[in-house]
Every structure is written in C-alpha cells, then in structure tokens.
Motif scaffolding. Structure first.
Motif, PDB file in Angstrom:
ATOM      1  N   ASP A 261       0.838  -1.198   0.000  1.00 28.19           N
ATOM      2  CA  ASP A 261       0.000   0.000   0.000  1.00 28.19           C
ATOM      3  C   ASP A 261       0.875   1.251   0.000  1.00 28.19           C
ATOM      4  O   ASP A 261       1.754   1.414   0.850  1.00 28.19           O
ATOM      5  CB  ASP A 261      -0.906   0.001   1.227  1.00 28.19           C
ATOM      6  CG  ASP A 261      -1.832   1.206   1.247  1.00 28.19           C
ATOM      7  OD1 ASP A 261      -2.772   1.242   0.445  1.00 28.19           O
ATOM      8  OD2 ASP A 261      -1.586   2.117   2.062  1.00 28.19           O
ATOM      9  N   THR A 263       0.114   4.351   0.654  1.00 34.59           N
ATOM     10  CA  THR A 263      -0.100   5.207   1.816  1.00 34.59           C
ATOM     11  C   THR A 263       0.798   4.765   2.957  1.00 34.59           C
ATOM     12  O   THR A 263       1.465   5.592   3.607  1.00 34.59           O
ATOM     13  CB  THR A 263      -1.571   5.169   2.262  1.00 34.59           C
ATOM     14  OG1 THR A 263      -2.402   5.632   1.197  1.00 34.59           O
ATOM     15  CG2 THR A 263      -1.786   6.031   3.495  1.00 34.59           C
ATOM     16  N   GLU A 264       0.840   3.466   3.218  1.00 40.20           N
ATOM     17  CA  GLU A 264       1.694   2.935   4.271  1.00 40.20           C
ATOM     18  C   GLU A 264       3.167   3.151   3.941  1.00 40.20           C
ATOM     19  O   GLU A 264       3.973   3.490   4.817  1.00 40.20           O
ATOM     20  CB  GLU A 264       1.410   1.438   4.463  1.00 40.20           C
ATOM     21  CG  GLU A 264       2.281   0.733   5.485  1.00 40.20           C
ATOM     22  CD  GLU A 264       2.030   1.205   6.909  1.00 40.20           C
ATOM     23  OE1 GLU A 264       2.847   0.870   7.798  1.00 40.20           O
ATOM     24  OE2 GLU A 264       1.026   1.910   7.149  1.00 40.20           O
ATOM     25  N   HIS A 266       4.520   5.522   2.093  1.00 40.55           N
ATOM     26  CA  HIS A 266       4.895   6.931   2.268  1.00 40.55           C
ATOM     27  C   HIS A 266       4.922   7.311   3.743  1.00 40.55           C
ATOM     28  O   HIS A 266       5.834   8.022   4.195  1.00 40.55           O
ATOM     29  CB  HIS A 266       3.923   7.830   1.511  1.00 40.55           C
ATOM     30  CG  HIS A 266       4.177   9.292   1.734  1.00 40.55           C
ATOM     31  ND1 HIS A 266       5.357   9.903   1.365  1.00 40.55           N
ATOM     32  CD2 HIS A 266       3.409  10.255   2.307  1.00 40.55           C
ATOM     33  CE1 HIS A 266       5.302  11.183   1.694  1.00 40.55           C
ATOM     34  NE2 HIS A 266       4.136  11.417   2.270  1.00 40.55           N
ATOM     35  N   ARG A 267       3.950   6.841   4.499  1.00 40.31           N
ATOM     36  CA  ARG A 267       3.920   7.160   5.929  1.00 40.31           C
ATOM     37  C   ARG A 267       5.182   6.671   6.615  1.00 40.31           C
ATOM     38  O   ARG A 267       5.763   7.369   7.465  1.00 40.31           O
ATOM     39  CB  ARG A 267       2.693   6.523   6.582  1.00 40.31           C
ATOM     40  CG  ARG A 267       2.512   6.892   8.057  1.00 40.31           C
ATOM     41  CD  ARG A 267       1.482   6.022   8.742  1.00 40.31           C
ATOM     42  NE  ARG A 267       1.921   4.633   8.829  1.00 40.31           N
ATOM     43  CZ  ARG A 267       2.792   4.189   9.740  1.00 40.31           C
ATOM     44  NH1 ARG A 267       3.329   5.025  10.618  1.00 40.31           N
ATOM     45  NH2 ARG A 267       3.144   2.922   9.764  1.00 40.31           N
ATOM     46  N   LYS A 303      -2.689   8.479  -3.025  1.00 37.33           N
ATOM     47  CA  LYS A 303      -2.107   7.932  -1.798  1.00 37.33           C
ATOM     48  C   LYS A 303      -0.744   8.519  -1.429  1.00 37.33           C
ATOM     49  O   LYS A 303      -0.245   8.257  -0.337  1.00 37.33           O
ATOM     50  CB  LYS A 303      -1.974   6.412  -1.927  1.00 37.33           C
ATOM     51  CG  LYS A 303      -3.307   5.682  -1.941  1.00 37.33           C
ATOM     52  CD  LYS A 303      -3.117   4.178  -2.002  1.00 37.33           C
ATOM     53  CE  LYS A 303      -4.446   3.446  -1.897  1.00 37.33           C
ATOM     54  NZ  LYS A 303      -4.276   1.977  -1.923  1.00 37.33           N
ATOM     55  N   VAL A 304      -0.141   9.260  -2.331  1.00 40.27           N
ATOM     56  CA  VAL A 304       1.202   9.771  -2.058  1.00 40.27           C
ATOM     57  C   VAL A 304       1.326  11.156  -2.666  1.00 40.27           C
ATOM     58  O   VAL A 304       0.803  11.418  -3.745  1.00 40.27           O
ATOM     59  CB  VAL A 304       2.271   8.794  -2.623  1.00 40.27           C
ATOM     60  CG1 VAL A 304       2.124   8.607  -4.111  1.00 40.27           C
ATOM     61  CG2 VAL A 304       3.674   9.231  -2.260  1.00 40.27           C
TER      62      VAL A 304
END
Length: 341
Positions: A261, A263-264, A266-267, A303-304
């Motif tokens: 994922d 989002t994960e 990048h986080r 998401k990024v």
C-alpha cells in the motif's frame, strides 16, 4: 520541499520536463527487446541492442529515465558462474557456491575485464553518447543478499541463513565489494542513479533482514552517495514488513511493488523518499482496459504526494503488454496538473 528531496528532483529532471508532469520510469527489459525486433538473449548479451531497444521505447513512450537493467546475472558471471541463455526466456545461472569451502575460493572480479560487467559499463557509455549528460540514467547492481542467492541458489541461501549463517555473511561481504566496484564503474561512465536489486529480501523476516543484510545495504548506499549518485532500491514482492528498516537506510528512490500500500509506504519512509510504483504490471498495465488503468493510476496518485511519486508498474513491464496501454500511462502522467497534497 526538503533539501534531500530537492536534490533527488534535480537528478530526475530532463530538459523537457514541464510543470505538472508526473515522472514515468517503467522497467523495460523483455518488452524493450521484442518491440525492437530482438530476442531477450540479444538484449542481455549485447549492450548495443539493450541501449538501442530502450532508445526505441523512449521514442515511443517519452518516459523520464532510462536504464541498463537487463537480468540479475552480470556479477554472477563475473564471479565465474556459467549463465544459460534461451531466447526470450529468463536466463539461468549454474550454482557456483555449494559449501563454505567454495566461499574461500571466491574472488572479487575486475568488472572492467569480465565480459558481462564490462558490457553493462559500455551500455552506460553508449547511452551518454546518444543522450548527452542531462537525461536521468539508471545503472544497476545486485544487492548483497540477492547476489549471494544468485551464486548459491535462493532456497540454499535461505536455508544457510539458519544452518550456515557465517557462510551467508562471508558471501555478502565479498558481494558488497563487487557491488561497490560495479557501481563506481557505472557512475564513472555516466550513470547518475544507481539501481540496487535485492528481491530475495522480501522473502525473509524483518529481524533476519536487520541482522543479515541491512548493514551491507547501508554501507553500499553510503558508498554510492559518496560517488555522487542517487540510490534506487528495488525489492520485488511485499516489503511492507521491511519498510521501518528501509526507512533507516538513506534511500533516495524506493520501488514499491503492486501488493504494497502506497499510503503505508509513504507514511513509513517519510517525506524525503521518492516512491516508485506501484501499478500492477500484469493485471492492470498488461491486461487492463484504459478505464482500469486510469482507475488504478488515480488510486495510486491519491495515496502519495506528487513530489514523492514516480509512476511505474510495480515491477518490470511484461513482454506482452500492448503498446497502446503504455502510451496511455504516459498520457495520464502528462495530463497530471494537480498540486501537492
């Protein structure tokens, strides 16, 4: 935008990169060969074919970086292993290392004099002759665990991490030196981004990665930076569990496969790292309709942040991918006009 990310973007720019353009860096190997009317074997064994096939794709798709990636066995051949080529099939390497005693015989090769490593260096030089000095050019080396597996076998290496851990560490030390030598040679020839492929890392736990390979990765990445190039790490497969460790390794560009994922990613990796990916290369890019490609493109885009994304398939573009689908990805990246989120 922080200073590290600004530096990365300065390496990614081309003379024709307009505002609002999303970077597009597809991994092209078999696809490049067949669309140039050559076999994958010809692509892997003759730098002129590799470069000219990629230049042909560059004319078709107008993507934003070019690479000498071809197969994982350049260094393996230089170490002395026999590589078996078979038309458009992936090559195979005969196992060179079968016991700790064999490791004692392993010697670091001269990357300039060995046929397959020299061929890749010549490919970098040829690109620069054709493109000049401004275009992003990605060199390529094997990561230390991947090269260990190339020399000894994947299953054998994974087993040896349990029953012969010293053997795996000794092999990685030797492989690290050759990775440094090969990276330095390609950077000297004109590569300004160094790809490091270490796919087998996705098959081990985070604890095993931290113990066996992360220290070697850090040393290799520091060395590449000292030579004036960016680090682009490619680990095929699901690396979600490795992201916290990778975040400590000073990576500039991290390839993200389709099952991770964004989002994960990048986080965890943070705002200094460019994420490259992660559209499914088979189910979407090769087999998908334009509507599905657009849907997945927009899903990833959401998401990024724009400044942290290089658009790409999660891995290599498959041989049978329609040219129209690749052109549509380029069209989508050119039509991007939103600001950073």
């Amino acid at each position: 935008m922080n200073e590290k990310l600004k530096r990365t973007h300065s390496f990614l720019q081309t003379a024709h990169t307009p505002d609002g353009r999303m970077y597009f860096h597809p991994i092209l190997m078999m696809y490049a060969a067949v669309n140039y009317g050559k076999t994958y074997t010809e692509f892997m064994t003759d730098y002129r074919v590799l470069v000219e096939a990629n230049m042909h794709c560059l004319e078709m798709h107008g993507h934003d970086a070019i690479s000498v990636i071809s197969d994982p066995y350049r260094e393996t051949s230089a170490f002395g292993a026999n590589i078996i080529f078979d038309g458009n099939q992936s090559p195979k390497a005969e196992k060179l290392i079968q016991s700790p005693a064999d490791v004692l015989k392993l010697r670091n090769p001269d990357v300039y004099s060995c046929e397959r490593t020299s061929d890749r260096i010549k490919g970098v030089e040829y690109y620069r002759q054709l493109l000049g000095n401004e275009f992003p050019l990605i060199g390529w080396v094997e990561g230390t665990l991947a090269e260990t597996a190339d020399l000894a076998g994947v299953s054998e290496t994974l087993m040896n991490m349990i029953i012969e851990p010293d053997m795996v560490m000794d092999m990685q030390r030797i492989c690290l030196q050759t990775a440094k030598d090969f990276a330095a040679a390609q950077i000297a020839a004109g590569a300004n981004i160094m790809g490091v492929g270490d796919a087998v890392c996705s098959q081990i736990s985070r604890d095993m990665y931290d113990e066996f390979t992360l220290p070697f990765h850090k040393e290799l990445f520091d060395f590449i930076h000292s030579q004036g190039a960016l680090v682009k790490l490619h680990i095929c497969g699901n690396i979600t569990h490795l992201l916290p460790s990778l975040a400590t390794a000073d990576i500039d560009i991290l390839d993200i496969d389709w099952m991770v994922d964004m989002t994960e990613a990048h986080r965890t990796m943070g705002p200094e790292v460019m994420l490259c990916g992660n559209i499914d290369p088979v189910g979407v890019i090769m087999e998908g309709s334009k509507s599905l490609i657009r849907e997945k493109y927009l899903e990833t885009e959401s998401k990024v942040p724009r400044e942290n994304w290089i658009m790409m398939g999660g891995c290599e573009i498959p041989l049978a991918t329609p040219v129209d689908n690749m052109n549509y990805l380029r069209e989508l990246s050119l039509s991007c006009s939103h600001g950073s989120r």
